[in-house]
Write a protein that holds these residues in place. Structure first.
Motif, PDB file in Angstrom:
ATOM      1  N   MET A  24       0.722  -1.310   0.035  1.00  0.00           N
ATOM      2  CA  MET A  24       0.104   0.050  -0.108  1.00  0.00           C
ATOM      3  C   MET A  24       1.011   1.242   0.040  1.00  0.00           C
ATOM      4  SD  MET A  24      -3.001  -0.854   2.771  1.00  0.00           S
ATOM      5  CE  MET A  24      -3.600   0.834   2.630  1.00  0.00           C
ATOM      6  N   GLU A  25       0.397   2.325  -0.358  1.00  0.00           N
ATOM      7  CA  GLU A  25       1.091   3.680  -0.569  1.00  0.00           C
ATOM      8  C   GLU A  25       0.270   4.688   0.241  1.00  0.00           C
ATOM      9  OE1 GLU A  25       2.412   4.818  -4.369  1.00  0.00           O
ATOM     10  OE2 GLU A  25       4.102   3.684  -4.229  1.00  0.00           O
ATOM     11  N   TRP A  26       1.051   5.436   0.952  1.00  0.00           N
ATOM     12  CA  TRP A  26       0.530   6.742   1.557  1.00  0.00           C
ATOM     13  C   TRP A  26       1.087   7.868   1.333  1.00  0.00           C
ATOM     14  CZ3 TRP A  26       1.493   2.054   3.964  1.00  0.00           C
ATOM     15  CH2 TRP A  26       0.308   1.369   4.580  1.00  0.00           C
ATOM     16  N   ILE A  71       5.804  16.846   0.834  1.00  0.00           N
ATOM     17  CA  ILE A  71       7.055  16.881   0.868  1.00  0.00           C
ATOM     18  C   ILE A  71       7.756  15.379   0.427  1.00  0.00           C
ATOM     19  CG2 ILE A  71       9.204  17.389   2.004  1.00  0.00           C
ATOM     20  CD1 ILE A  71       7.439  19.688   1.628  1.00  0.00           C
ATOM     21  N   ALA A  72       7.243  14.397   1.277  1.00  0.00           N
ATOM     22  CA  ALA A  72       7.921  13.061   0.891  1.00  0.00           C
ATOM     23  C   ALA A  72       7.246  12.483  -0.304  1.00  0.00           C
ATOM     24  CB  ALA A  72       7.796  12.166   2.165  1.00  0.00           C
ATOM     25  N   GLY A  73       6.068  12.923  -0.610  1.00  0.00           N
ATOM     26  CA  GLY A  73       5.254  12.299  -1.554  1.00  0.00           C
ATOM     27  C   GLY A  73       4.568  10.923  -1.223  1.00  0.00           C
ATOM     28  N   CYS A  74       4.554  10.030  -2.176  1.00  0.00           N
ATOM     29  CA  CYS A  74       3.821   8.636  -1.842  1.00  0.00           C
ATOM     30  C   CYS A  74       4.778   7.675  -1.298  1.00  0.00           C
ATOM     31  CB  CYS A  74       3.012   8.226  -2.983  1.00  0.00           C
ATOM     32  SG  CYS A  74       1.733   9.253  -3.502  1.00  0.00           S
ATOM     33  N   VAL A  75       4.710   7.135  -0.372  1.00  0.00           N
ATOM     34  CA  VAL A  75       5.919   5.997   0.142  1.00  0.00           C
ATOM     35  C   VAL A  75       4.889   4.745   0.707  1.00  0.00           C
ATOM     36  CG1 VAL A  75       7.606   7.819   0.983  1.00  0.00           C
ATOM     37  CG2 VAL A  75       5.824   7.235   2.423  1.00  0.00           C
ATOM     38  N   SER A 111      10.429  13.038  -4.727  1.00  0.00           N
ATOM     39  CA  SER A 111       9.044  12.885  -4.092  1.00  0.00           C
ATOM     40  C   SER A 111       8.407  11.832  -4.816  1.00  0.00           C
ATOM     41  CB  SER A 111       8.164  14.352  -3.856  1.00  0.00           C
ATOM     42  OG  SER A 111       7.106  13.868  -3.645  1.00  0.00           O
ATOM     43  N   GLY A 112       8.027  10.720  -3.876  1.00  0.00           N
ATOM     44  CA  GLY A 112       7.207   9.803  -4.683  1.00  0.00           C
ATOM     45  C   GLY A 112       8.046   8.557  -5.251  1.00  0.00           C
ATOM     46  N   ASP A 113       9.594   8.521  -5.299  1.00  0.00           N
ATOM     47  CA  ASP A 113      10.076   7.601  -5.846  1.00  0.00           C
ATOM     48  C   ASP A 113      11.088   6.950  -5.076  1.00  0.00           C
ATOM     49  OD1 ASP A 113      11.551   5.772  -7.571  1.00  0.00           O
ATOM     50  OD2 ASP A 113      11.788   7.432  -9.106  1.00  0.00           O
ATOM     51  N   SER A 114      10.620   6.290  -4.148  1.00  0.00           N
ATOM     52  CA  SER A 114      11.368   5.540  -3.004  1.00  0.00           C
ATOM     53  C   SER A 114      12.442   4.518  -3.628  1.00  0.00           C
ATOM     54  CB  SER A 114      10.760   4.735  -2.004  1.00  0.00           C
ATOM     55  OG  SER A 114       9.469   5.515  -1.412  1.00  0.00           O
TER      56      SER A 114
END
Length: 351
Positions: free
Chosen positions: A102-104, A108-112, A183-186
């Motif tokens: 799942m993503e939240w 700032i951090a985006g989707c993680v 942001s959003g690219d872990s």
């Protein structure tokens, strides 16, 4: 950052607002606990062991700036003594028969692929809610994290007593997030930071000229690699099972069997290769699920490509500049270029 988080919470549900409130309170409480390392060292009441660890951390922090071109700011120049084993707890969740987490999404951090709580009890409450919905869930303690330069990240009691090389590894990794973060690219972010950490630790070890220190870290790194390969092999087996045409009942029984095999293989490695080393026992102490394997690839898939980029550029500043250039492309193009480097390494037998 706090105002953005609060606004987002007000526009969402009460539970979301409560989540942002605990996150803001936890971050501010952590910063409030932190005092400059110099103050701790000048305080006659500071424990001798802590004094030694803070001096070591200060030397590592200086090395990071001088030799690895990592940010020379106020991060890791303060220290916070917490009355808990981890700075926060991350909740990771996947469907019952999938390894896709799942993503939240956050400001700032985006989707993680995790949701962090400063209270273990709060994390467990949310984990129970997700399990009630049929999700596989892991609650994992986190000793450190990066605020990406928005705040002065402190040294914390949760990791200050790590062995020297592991302490250096962690500081290098977290500072790398302040160099480049998308942001959003872990997968990109963590692979880049892991590549910096690995190269930095090897260079730092060379500078220490300490045979025993190098041997100790070599054993640690070898065990870590064994553990990673074990999890990746299990992940591949599960992926093949979930993609198969088998019915749900067969997939469930196959999943249970694969996790039992994972535990059995771990026992063999521990007894035959690690001389009984029990450092990963905590991972296997709780019921294993897809969530325990969901993020493994995030930290490692592109590490060889970033490692090759560092070797090609020949210096950390040039490497960081090249990574920033890569970060300017959209995600599909970034992935294409990183995979192109990875394939070239595979063909050359260097992967």
């Amino acid at each position: 950052m706090l105002l953005a988080a609060t606004a987002a919470g007000l526009l969402a549900s009460c539970s979301t607002l409560n989540y942002y409130a605990q996150a803001a309170h936890g971050q501010l409480a952590l910063l409030a606990e932190a005092r400059p390392v110099d103050d701790w060292l000048s305080d006659q009441h500071t424990d001798a062991r802590l004094r030694t660890r803070l001096e070591k951390a200060r030397a590592i922090r200086s090395y990071a700036a001088r030799q690895l071109a990592l940010p020379d700011n106020k991060s890791y120049k303060n220290y916070a003594a917490l009355q808990r084993p981890f700075v926060l707890w991350n909740v990771v969740a996947t469907p019952e028969l999938s390894l896709k987490p799942m993503e939240w999404c956050f400001p700032i951090a985006g989707c993680v692929a995790y949701r962090g709580y400063y209270s273990k009890d709060d994390a467990q409450v949310y984990a129970r809610e997700l399990r009630a919905e049929g999700m596989d869930v892991q609650v994992g303690g986190v000793p450190a994290y990066s605020t990406l330069g928005w705040f002065n990240d402190p040294l914390v009691s949760t990791f200050i007593n790590y062995p020297d090389a592991e302490l250096a590894r962690l500081i290098f990794h977290e500072l790398a997030h302040q160099v480049v973060y998308i942001s959003g690219d872990s997968q990109f972010n963590e692979s880049f930071a892991t590549a910096v950490e690995e190269a930095g630790v090897q260079q730092w070890l060379d500078a220490q000229n300490d045979v025993r220190l190098r041997e100790t870290y070599s054993r640690y790194a070898a065990r870590k690699q064994d553990f990673l390969e074990l999890l990746l092999a299990t992940r591949r087996e599960l992926e093949a099972l979930y993609k198969s045409d088998a019915d749900t009942a067969t997939k469930r029984s196959g999943k249970a069997r694969i996790f039992e095999q994972l535990k059995a293989r771990y026992k063999v490695i521990k007894e035959t290769q690690w001389e009984g080393y029990a450092g990963y026992d905590r991972f296997f102490a709780e019921p294993l699920s897809n969530a325990h394997l969901a993020s493994i690839a995030t930290y490692h898939d592109y590490v060889p490509a970033f490692r090759a980029m560092l070797a090609r550029e020949g210096s950390y500043p040039r490497f960081y500049a090249a990574v920033r250039t890569l970060a300017d492309f959209d995600k599909p193009e970034r992935e294409r270029r990183l995979k192109q480097i990875t394939v070239a390494l595979q063909h050359a037998g260097k992967y």
